[in-house]
Design a protein around this motif. Structure first.
Motif, PDB file in Angstrom:
ATOM      1  N   SER A 171     -12.427  -2.409  -4.149  1.00 43.28           N
ATOM      2  CA  SER A 171     -13.690  -2.549  -4.858  1.00 43.28           C
ATOM      3  C   SER A 171     -13.532  -2.930  -6.318  1.00 43.28           C
ATOM      4  CB  SER A 171     -14.484  -1.242  -4.769  1.00 43.28           C
ATOM      5  OG  SER A 171     -13.727  -0.169  -5.314  1.00 43.28           O
ATOM      6  N   SER A 172     -12.359  -2.757  -6.924  1.00 40.94           N
ATOM      7  CA  SER A 172     -12.184  -3.045  -8.343  1.00 40.94           C
ATOM      8  C   SER A 172     -10.933  -3.888  -8.554  1.00 40.94           C
ATOM      9  CB  SER A 172     -12.076  -1.746  -9.155  1.00 40.94           C
ATOM     10  OG  SER A 172     -10.860  -1.081  -8.875  1.00 40.94           O
ATOM     11  N   VAL A 173     -10.870  -4.513  -9.718  1.00 40.60           N
ATOM     12  CA  VAL A 173      -9.718  -5.364 -10.030  1.00 40.60           C
ATOM     13  C   VAL A 173      -8.441  -4.538 -10.120  1.00 40.60           C
ATOM     14  CG1 VAL A 173      -8.765  -6.954 -11.726  1.00 40.60           C
ATOM     15  CG2 VAL A 173     -11.193  -7.015 -11.227  1.00 40.60           C
ATOM     16  N   LEU A 174      -8.508  -3.392 -10.785  1.00 43.42           N
ATOM     17  CA  LEU A 174      -7.313  -2.562 -10.941  1.00 43.42           C
ATOM     18  C   LEU A 174      -6.797  -2.094  -9.586  1.00 43.42           C
ATOM     19  CD1 LEU A 174      -8.275  -0.462 -14.097  1.00 43.42           C
ATOM     20  CD2 LEU A 174      -6.828  -2.492 -13.954  1.00 43.42           C
ATOM     21  N   ASP A 175      -7.712  -1.681  -8.683  1.00 44.74           N
ATOM     22  CA  ASP A 175      -7.273  -1.275  -7.345  1.00 44.74           C
ATOM     23  C   ASP A 175      -6.640  -2.441  -6.599  1.00 44.74           C
ATOM     24  OD1 ASP A 175      -8.180   1.277  -7.800  1.00 44.74           O
ATOM     25  OD2 ASP A 175     -10.136   0.953  -6.847  1.00 44.74           O
ATOM     26  N   ASN A 176      -7.204  -3.625  -6.752  1.00 49.86           N
ATOM     27  CA  ASN A 176      -6.623  -4.797  -6.088  1.00 49.86           C
ATOM     28  C   ASN A 176      -5.235  -5.115  -6.628  1.00 49.86           C
ATOM     29  OD1 ASN A 176      -8.643  -5.533  -4.206  1.00 49.86           O
ATOM     30  ND2 ASN A 176      -9.899  -6.365  -5.850  1.00 49.86           N
ATOM     31  N   LEU A 177      -5.052  -4.981  -7.954  1.00 49.02           N
ATOM     32  CA  LEU A 177      -3.737  -5.247  -8.538  1.00 49.02           C
ATOM     33  C   LEU A 177      -2.724  -4.195  -8.099  1.00 49.02           C
ATOM     34  CD1 LEU A 177      -4.735  -6.332 -12.163  1.00 49.02           C
ATOM     35  CD2 LEU A 177      -3.887  -7.787 -10.316  1.00 49.02           C
ATOM     36  N   ARG A 178      -3.166  -2.939  -8.063  1.00 49.77           N
ATOM     37  CA  ARG A 178      -2.237  -1.882  -7.628  1.00 49.77           C
ATOM     38  C   ARG A 178      -1.860  -2.037  -6.155  1.00 49.77           C
ATOM     39  NH1 ARG A 178      -5.160   1.655 -11.333  1.00 49.77           N
ATOM     40  NH2 ARG A 178      -6.757   1.977  -9.718  1.00 49.77           N
ATOM     41  N   GLY A 179      -2.784  -2.527  -5.334  1.00 48.70           N
ATOM     42  CA  GLY A 179      -2.489  -2.669  -3.911  1.00 48.70           C
ATOM     43  C   GLY A 179      -1.814  -3.968  -3.536  1.00 48.70           C
ATOM     44  N   LEU A 180      -1.592  -4.845  -4.534  1.00 50.82           N
ATOM     45  CA  LEU A 180      -1.008  -6.151  -4.215  1.00 50.82           C
ATOM     46  C   LEU A 180       0.426  -6.062  -3.698  1.00 50.82           C
ATOM     47  CD1 LEU A 180      -1.870  -9.068  -4.169  1.00 50.82           C
ATOM     48  CD2 LEU A 180      -1.065  -9.318  -6.516  1.00 50.82           C
ATOM     49  N   PRO A 181       1.321  -5.230  -4.280  1.00 52.94           N
ATOM     50  CA  PRO A 181       2.685  -5.153  -3.725  1.00 52.94           C
ATOM     51  C   PRO A 181       2.712  -4.720  -2.263  1.00 52.94           C
ATOM     52  CG  PRO A 181       2.597  -4.190  -5.924  1.00 52.94           C
ATOM     53  CD  PRO A 181       1.189  -4.460  -5.527  1.00 52.94           C
ATOM     54  N   ALA A 182       1.888  -3.732  -1.921  1.00 58.16           N
ATOM     55  CA  ALA A 182       1.846  -3.301  -0.526  1.00 58.16           C
ATOM     56  C   ALA A 182       1.308  -4.398   0.380  1.00 58.16           C
ATOM     57  CB  ALA A 182       0.983  -2.037  -0.401  1.00 58.16           C
ATOM     58  N   GLN A 183       0.347  -5.153  -0.109  1.00 55.04           N
ATOM     59  CA  GLN A 183      -0.206  -6.240   0.690  1.00 55.04           C
ATOM     60  C   GLN A 183       0.825  -7.347   0.902  1.00 55.04           C
ATOM     61  OE1 GLN A 183      -3.495  -6.445   2.126  1.00 55.04           O
ATOM     62  NE2 GLN A 183      -2.222  -7.930   3.207  1.00 55.04           N
TER      63      GLN A 183
END
Length: 803
Positions: A171-183
């Motif tokens: 839902s947020s940019v920071l969450d998307n950036l934090r979840g990018l390595p796992a993705q």
């Protein structure tokens, strides 16, 4: 005596007692017009439709709304906003700039409440349009608008990366950036391959070279990218999430808003702000695009039905956008705003009226009803890649360079980061606060310096002179001794009452004590000093030119001078009756150093640091009456100028070429990367007169050898098959003017023969323009006819032309 009454033939229609005759001096009543759609509008609507269809689905996907909501918004934006809006050629629909706002509303309140918020935002837009406040939206700093769009673009791109990799965004940019390595650790090869193919087609399609590329580029790159990726995924049998369009019978409509009142009010205001500002700025941008099409400005024949497309009515545009949002929200569609990509495509495709916008909306309705089985073959990863590319393009390097040049980087950066980290409304609020702070800082930042040179005390004031700077101004002025000569240079555009009184009181006191005071500067109302040697010259620096060849009192030359009385050649030399050319040159340089140099020094210093980056190569005649900076209103760093006798462009080749001109062309195109080349001829050209009077054979002087490059122009003028170059509104005055016009057209052909120019033209990176300047009329003409037509049209002096 009988009266003679003229007779007339009896018209059978006169027997009809209901027939009404018009008054003798009024025009006859026009018959009712049948509704027609110009062919240009039909073709433009198809081009816009092909762009709108994939983008509408992609934006709906990015917001988390039902995919059908994007189609509803596109159709309503085209039909309702297109019919009711005040910008005839602007295309409205679901905009990428609204993606973050809508996604946040759906996440907080759900889809039905989001539709209700869209309806309420439309009502607010109607109210704003009724009170006619549309133009106040243009008071928002462009740095804030560009920063808002950049922040939204970053948010979109980061979110869509997860779908491109086969996952689900947060839902947020920071969450998307934090979840990018796992993705990245669990990426889906099928989704990545489809996304890469979409991006490759999107990037490479506009760059297809050659004549085939010109035809292929008429198909929108977005449509080619999505269609190509869809076809590849189908042929390869890839298992991917596809577009899922449920039955229209289950489509969710607007419901009563549910949630905290303050939160709903803030949501309505945010949606209203973003929709309104984006639409109004888009309308202004469309006006600039329309200004580049003379057929739409003048209503000339060939522009549809000859109708003139006027400037946008911003208040009506706001009313049209409000009505569209009410309808779109009621029918379960996304918020609607003016869309830059579709609007520019509409203008470039040749649209001549609002019918193209409305027809594109009708085509979207037809596609939504009849093309559902086809649309459901589109992979979601392809739409995500398309929207991600749109988000990246919203972070415009051109905008960054613009705000850097205007020293508004803090406003841009704070707005961008605020939108990314906190949201659109919060980011815009922070940007406005920083813009106000920067404006106040500039208003209060005044540099005052004092120095003495050759017995004259100079006080230089840089910046705005307000009451806050009065103490520092007084300290600097009191450093000047009584009875001394003083020069106060005001380099600003504003002086308030307190500063004015302080300066005037000191001037009166200092003058009364035997001193002299000279006020110089560019502030309106200040007096520019006029040294004794320029008492008869009323020229002002950096203003429209006012004949700097001022008449001088005659001074008798000294004995022994060639022009002295009694000497051979007296009164015959070029200096007879006026000052020597050396003194005139020195006087001109002195005037520049005194008046103009202080004004342009900052800009020239910047150019010295950054190097020249001109946009145009301007090739014109060496005639002294052609002042390129004056007739083009250009300044330092704007034009790369090449001048020669007759504004000739020799054909490339060992025997006929000319390395001087060819080198300038190659340097301008390949090194400086100019975007346009203009060949400018002029009336009364001595080179063309000499070319007409030249005789074959005989002695070959340097001038005659050079003018051989103009022989193709002579041959072109004598060719009865080719259409003659001409001026709009009148025929050429004589053979010399006919040759001057023909020569411009011929030299443009010679330009295209140069390898660097031809290569840039094939890539679409360069434009060629022909220009003719009539010296006696001070009138500029541009080559406006179709290719090979040779029609030079007026460039009118009107305030409606864009700066």
């Amino acid at each position: 005596m009988s009266a003679c009454v003229p007779t007339r033939a009896t018209d059978p229609s006169d027997s009809n007692p209901t027939r009404r005759n018009h008054r003798p001096h009024s025009p006859p009543p026009t018959p009712p017009r049948r509704f027609r759609i110009a062919g240009a509008d039909v073709s433009a609507s198809i081009a816009v439709f092909l762009i709108a269809l994939p983008l509408s689905l992609g934006i709906a996907l990015a917001t988390g709304a039902p995919l059908q909501a994007g189609l509803v918004a596109a159709a309503v934006g085209g039909i309702v906003a297109g019919r009711l809006g005040g910008s005839p050629l602007q295309v409205s629909g679901p905009a990428a700039g609204l993606t973050v706002v809508t996604a946040d509303l759906i996440h907080r309140y759900g889809w039905r409440t989001t539709c209700a918020i869209t309806v309420l935002a439309g009502v607010v837009q109607l109210g704003l349009g009724c009170v006619r406040v549309a133009r106040t939206a243009l008071a928002v700093s462009p740095a804030i608008v560009h920063g808002m769009l950049a922040g939204i673009g970053v948010t979109i791109a980061v979110a869509q990366v997860h779908i491109v990799l086969g996952g689900t965004p947060q839902s947020s940019v920071l969450d998307n950036l934090r979840g990018l390595p796992a993705q990245l650790a669990r990426l889906q090869p099928a989704a990545v391959s489809v996304s890469v193919l979409t991006l490759a087609l999107l990037l490479l399609w506009p760059r297809v070279p050659g004549r085939a590329g010109q035809l292929l580029r008429k198909v929108p790159a977005a449509l080619v990218a999505v269609a190509g990726a869809t076809a590849a995924a189908s042929f390869a049998g890839l298992t991917l999430p596809m577009v899922d369009l449920p039955s229209w019978s289950s489509h969710a409509l607007a419901g009563l808003p549910e949630g905290p009142v303050l939160g709903l009010v803030a949501a309505v205001l945010t949606t209203t702000l973003v929709c309104s500002v984006q639409s109004l700025l888009g309308a202004v941008a469309v006006d600039k695009l329309v200004a580049g099409r003379p057929d739409l400005i003048s209503g000339a024949p060939g522009s549809g039905r000859g109708a003139r497309v006027g400037r946008s009515d911003l208040n009506r545009e706001l009313l049209g956008q409000g009505a569209a949002n009410i309808v779109s929200g009621t029918l379960g569609g996304l918020p609607v705003a003016g869309v830059a990509v579709r609007s520019s495509a509409n203008v470039q495709a040749g649209a001549v009226s609002r019918n193209s916008t409305v027809l594109h909306g009708v085509l979207v309705v037809i596609a939504a009803l009849l093309m559902v089985p086809v649309l459901e073959f589109i992979p979601l990863a392809s739409l995500a890649a398309l929207v991600m590319a749109v988000g990246i393009q919203m972070v415009s390097l051109h905008h960054i360079r613009t705000v850097t040049r205007h020293r508004e980087v803090p406003v841009y950066a704070v707005t961008t980061l605020g939108v990314v980290l906190f949201g659109v409304l919060e980011g815009v609020t922070l940007g406005v606060a920083v813009a106000v702070a920067v404006a106040l800082h500039r208003l209060t930042r005044t540099r005052i310096t004092h120095h003495e040179r050759e017995g004259v005390h100079h006080v230089h004031v840089r910046g705005q002179l307000t009451f806050l700077a009065v103490p520092r101004l007084s300290r600097a002025l009191h450093l000047i001794p009584h009875g001394a000569d003083a020069v106060v240079e005001l380099d600003g555009s504003f002086m308030d009452h307190a500063a004015y009184e302080s300066l005037q009181d000191w001037q009166k006191t200092h003058t009364a004590q035997g001193g002299s005071v000279e006020l110089t500067g560019r502030r309106p109302g200040t007096r520019i000093a006029e040294p004794s040697d320029s008492a008869h010259c009323r020229c002002r620096p950096w203003t429209p030119w006012r004949n700097h060849q001022c008449e001088r009192p005659y001074t008798a030359p000294a004995a022994g001078h060639p022009n002295a009385p009694g000497e051979p050649g007296a009164g015959q030399g070029p200096s007879a009756g006026r000052e020597s050319s050396g003194h005139e040159l020195a006087r001109g340089i002195s005037a520049f150093q005194r008046n103009t140099a202080p004004i342009v020094r900052g800009e020239l210093a910047r150019l010295a640091r950054e190097g020249q980056q001109p946009d145009q190569l301007f090739l014109t005649c060496a005639d002294s009456r052609l002042v390129t900076s004056m007739i083009t209103s250009s300044g330092p760093g704007d034009l790369f100028v090449v001048r020669n006798v007759g504004n000739l462009v020799p054909l490339p080749g060992k025997e006929s070429g000319d390395d001087s001109v060819a080198a300038a062309i190659e340097y301008a195109v390949d090194v400086l990367k100019v975007r346009s080349i203009t060949v400018c001829g002029h009336s009364g050209c001595g080179a063309m007169q000499a070319l007409l009077n030249s005789e074959p054979g005989g002695a070959r002087t340097p001038l005659q050898r050079w003018l051989r490059h103009g022989l193709p122009s002579l041959e072109r003028m004598a060719d009865d098959i080719r259409p003659s170059a001409r001026l709009a509104g009148r025929a050429p005055a004589d053979a010399v003017e006919q040759l001057c016009l023909t020569n411009v057209v011929q030299q443009l052909e010679h330009l295209s023969a140069h390898e660097s120019v031809a290569r840039a033209l094939r890539k679409g990176e360069l434009e060629l323009h022909g220009m003719y300047f009539h010296v006696g009329e001070a009138q500029a003409y541009l080559l406006t006819g179709s290719e090979g037509d040779g029609l030079f049209g007026h460039v009118e002096a009107t305030a409606d032309l864009p700066a």
